[in-house]
Motif scaffolding. Sequence first.
Motif, PDB file in Angstrom:
ATOM      1  N   PRO A 167      16.471  -5.036   3.567  1.00 19.72           N
ATOM      2  CA  PRO A 167      17.382  -5.973   4.232  1.00 19.72           C
ATOM      3  C   PRO A 167      17.859  -5.579   5.627  1.00 19.72           C
ATOM      4  CG  PRO A 167      18.549  -4.782   2.523  1.00 19.72           C
ATOM      5  CD  PRO A 167      17.111  -4.379   2.427  1.00 19.72           C
ATOM      6  N   GLU A 168      17.803  -4.290   5.979  1.00 21.65           N
ATOM      7  CA  GLU A 168      18.382  -3.931   7.270  1.00 21.65           C
ATOM      8  C   GLU A 168      17.664  -2.754   7.926  1.00 21.65           C
ATOM      9  OE1 GLU A 168      22.158  -1.279   5.926  1.00 21.65           O
ATOM     10  OE2 GLU A 168      22.364  -3.447   5.746  1.00 21.65           O
ATOM     11  N   LEU A 169      17.869  -2.640   9.231  1.00 24.77           N
ATOM     12  CA  LEU A 169      17.230  -1.613  10.037  1.00 24.77           C
ATOM     13  C   LEU A 169      17.582  -0.204   9.564  1.00 24.77           C
ATOM     14  CD1 LEU A 169      15.517  -0.804  12.483  1.00 24.77           C
ATOM     15  CD2 LEU A 169      17.565  -1.075  13.909  1.00 24.77           C
ATOM     16  N   ALA A 170      18.798   0.015   9.119  1.00 25.07           N
ATOM     17  CA  ALA A 170      19.199   1.348   8.657  1.00 25.07           C
ATOM     18  C   ALA A 170      18.296   1.831   7.523  1.00 25.07           C
ATOM     19  CB  ALA A 170      20.662   1.347   8.211  1.00 25.07           C
ATOM     20  N   GLU A 171      17.904   0.938   6.632  1.00 22.09           N
ATOM     21  CA  GLU A 171      17.014   1.324   5.529  1.00 22.09           C
ATOM     22  C   GLU A 171      15.600   1.611   6.025  1.00 22.09           C
ATOM     23  OE1 GLU A 171      17.272  -0.853   1.824  1.00 22.09           O
ATOM     24  OE2 GLU A 171      19.254  -1.591   2.419  1.00 22.09           O
ATOM     25  N   VAL A 172      15.159   0.874   7.042  1.00 18.30           N
ATOM     26  CA  VAL A 172      13.854   1.146   7.649  1.00 18.30           C
ATOM     27  C   VAL A 172      13.878   2.535   8.278  1.00 18.30           C
ATOM     28  CG1 VAL A 172      12.244   0.460   9.466  1.00 18.30           C
ATOM     29  CG2 VAL A 172      13.342  -1.285   8.051  1.00 18.30           C
ATOM     30  N   ARG A 173      14.934   2.818   9.034  1.00 22.90           N
ATOM     31  CA  ARG A 173      15.045   4.132   9.685  1.00 22.90           C
ATOM     32  C   ARG A 173      15.072   5.252   8.658  1.00 22.90           C
ATOM     33  NH1 ARG A 173      19.080   2.098  14.484  1.00 22.90           N
ATOM     34  NH2 ARG A 173      17.474   2.049  16.112  1.00 22.90           N
ATOM     35  N   GLN A 174      15.769   5.052   7.563  1.00 22.51           N
ATOM     36  CA  GLN A 174      15.829   6.063   6.515  1.00 22.51           C
ATOM     37  C   GLN A 174      14.442   6.288   5.912  1.00 22.51           C
ATOM     38  OE1 GLN A 174      18.607   5.262   3.336  1.00 22.51           O
ATOM     39  NE2 GLN A 174      18.195   7.210   2.320  1.00 22.51           N
ATOM     40  N   ALA A 175      13.725   5.207   5.636  1.00 21.38           N
ATOM     41  CA  ALA A 175      12.382   5.326   5.056  1.00 21.38           C
ATOM     42  C   ALA A 175      11.444   6.071   6.011  1.00 21.38           C
ATOM     43  CB  ALA A 175      11.822   3.942   4.727  1.00 21.38           C
ATOM     44  N   PHE A 176      11.486   5.742   7.300  1.00 22.33           N
ATOM     45  CA  PHE A 176      10.618   6.409   8.271  1.00 22.33           C
ATOM     46  C   PHE A 176      10.986   7.884   8.416  1.00 22.33           C
ATOM     47  CE2 PHE A 176       8.755   2.446   9.191  1.00 22.33           C
ATOM     48  CZ  PHE A 176       7.687   2.639  10.051  1.00 22.33           C
ATOM     49  N   ASN A 177      12.270   8.198   8.394  1.00 25.42           N
ATOM     50  CA  ASN A 177      12.685   9.603   8.475  1.00 25.42           C
ATOM     51  C   ASN A 177      12.205  10.373   7.251  1.00 25.42           C
ATOM     52  OD1 ASN A 177      14.374  11.641  10.014  1.00 25.42           O
ATOM     53  ND2 ASN A 177      15.233  11.781   7.955  1.00 25.42           N
ATOM     54  N   GLU A 178      12.364   9.770   6.083  1.00 21.67           N
ATOM     55  CA  GLU A 178      11.891  10.425   4.859  1.00 21.67           C
ATOM     56  C   GLU A 178      10.379  10.623   4.911  1.00 21.67           C
ATOM     57  OE1 GLU A 178      15.389   8.702   1.902  1.00 21.67           O
ATOM     58  OE2 GLU A 178      13.448   7.687   1.966  1.00 21.67           O
ATOM     59  N   TYR A 179       9.657   9.607   5.299  1.00 25.05           N
ATOM     60  CA  TYR A 179       8.197   9.715   5.387  1.00 25.05           C
ATOM     61  C   TYR A 179       7.806  10.846   6.329  1.00 25.05           C
ATOM     62  CZ  TYR A 179       3.376   8.630   6.602  1.00 25.05           C
ATOM     63  OH  TYR A 179       2.025   8.720   6.845  1.00 25.05           O
ATOM     64  N   ALA A 180       8.415  10.879   7.516  1.00 23.14           N
ATOM     65  CA  ALA A 180       8.060  11.877   8.531  1.00 23.14           C
ATOM     66  C   ALA A 180       8.392  13.299   8.091  1.00 23.14           C
ATOM     67  CB  ALA A 180       8.769  11.569   9.847  1.00 23.14           C
ATOM     68  N   THR A 181       9.398  13.445   7.255  1.00 26.87           N
ATOM     69  CA  THR A 181       9.811  14.787   6.822  1.00 26.87           C
ATOM     70  C   THR A 181       9.233  15.175   5.458  1.00 26.87           C
ATOM     71  OG1 THR A 181      11.885  13.902   5.914  1.00 26.87           O
ATOM     72  CG2 THR A 181      11.939  14.739   8.182  1.00 26.87           C
ATOM     73  N   GLY A 182       8.349  14.341   4.925  1.00 25.65           N
ATOM     74  CA  GLY A 182       7.676  14.678   3.669  1.00 25.65           C
ATOM     75  C   GLY A 182       8.443  14.302   2.420  1.00 25.65           C
ATOM     76  N   ASP A 183       9.539  13.603   2.571  1.00 27.16           N
ATOM     77  CA  ASP A 183      10.355  13.156   1.443  1.00 27.16           C
ATOM     78  C   ASP A 183       9.837  11.790   1.003  1.00 27.16           C
ATOM     79  OD1 ASP A 183      12.342  12.192  -0.263  1.00 27.16           O
ATOM     80  OD2 ASP A 183      13.991  12.648   1.100  1.00 27.16           O
ATOM     81  N   ARG A 184       9.509  11.634  -0.261  1.00 27.46           N
ATOM     82  CA  ARG A 184       8.958  10.371  -0.753  1.00 27.46           C
ATOM     83  C   ARG A 184       9.993   9.503  -1.478  1.00 27.46           C
ATOM     84  NH1 ARG A 184       5.746  11.071   2.610  1.00 27.46           N
ATOM     85  NH2 ARG A 184       3.545  11.403   2.386  1.00 27.46           N
ATOM     86  N   SER A 185      11.278   9.741  -1.223  1.00 26.10           N
ATOM     87  CA  SER A 185      12.338   8.959  -1.873  1.00 26.10           C
ATOM     88  C   SER A 185      12.221   7.471  -1.588  1.00 26.10           C
ATOM     89  CB  SER A 185      13.717   9.450  -1.438  1.00 26.10           C
ATOM     90  OG  SER A 185      13.906  10.790  -1.819  1.00 26.10           O
ATOM     91  N   PHE A 186      11.717   7.114  -0.408  1.00 26.67           N
ATOM     92  CA  PHE A 186      11.598   5.692  -0.059  1.00 26.67           C
ATOM     93  C   PHE A 186      10.669   4.961  -1.025  1.00 26.67           C
ATOM     94  CE2 PHE A 186       8.107   7.654   2.216  1.00 26.67           C
ATOM     95  CZ  PHE A 186       7.082   6.737   2.135  1.00 26.67           C
TER      96      PHE A 186
END
Length: 193
Positions: A167-186
């Motif tokens: 629903p919002e940009l903040a969630e997109v940013r969180q997903a991209f940060n997790e992806y880039a840092t190897g975290d698969r929580s998204f």
Amino acid sequence: MSVELMVWDEPVPISRDQARATYLAVKRTEPGDGPAPDVAKELPGEVTFYRADREHVLVKMDLDTMDEVSAQVFTVAQAHGLVCYDPQRDLVHNVAPLGVYEGMQLHTGDGMIVSDPDLGLVHDVLGTLSPQNPFVALVNFGRHFLQVSPGFELEYKESTLIQATVPELAEVRQAFNEYATGDRSFLTRHEWS
């Protein structure tokens, strides 16, 4: 028409506001004289240097060659540990912090390609999604990628392509940060189809 980038040394990562202020301050000064900084010899395009509180190198390029030359400038700046500011896009490329995937590339729908982008740049680029920049992707070639388009539709591909709308940009940013840092929580936090 020409566009420009500016590169210089900063001891720590800086914000877009700091980079913009530095760029504008340097542009109000006269170009330097004497020998050019060593990095100026490696940079493509038309190079001008300034000596203010430190050395700043301005790289001008044609609009037609902007994407290709910009990618070369980003690479040279990163190899020398220099900040690169893009006033056209109002984006700053810091040296760190980086994601965990060496060689990861950031691609945008308006033609920017950056190898090993810093996490701040990824965060800021996601705020530029628009009809002029219709996607942002982090790509680890031969392995997986994460992409988003306006409307915040995420696409992730490892073995198969899956999609989720957030629903919002903040969630997109969180997903991209997790992806880039190897975290698969998204992958578990969103509903994928």
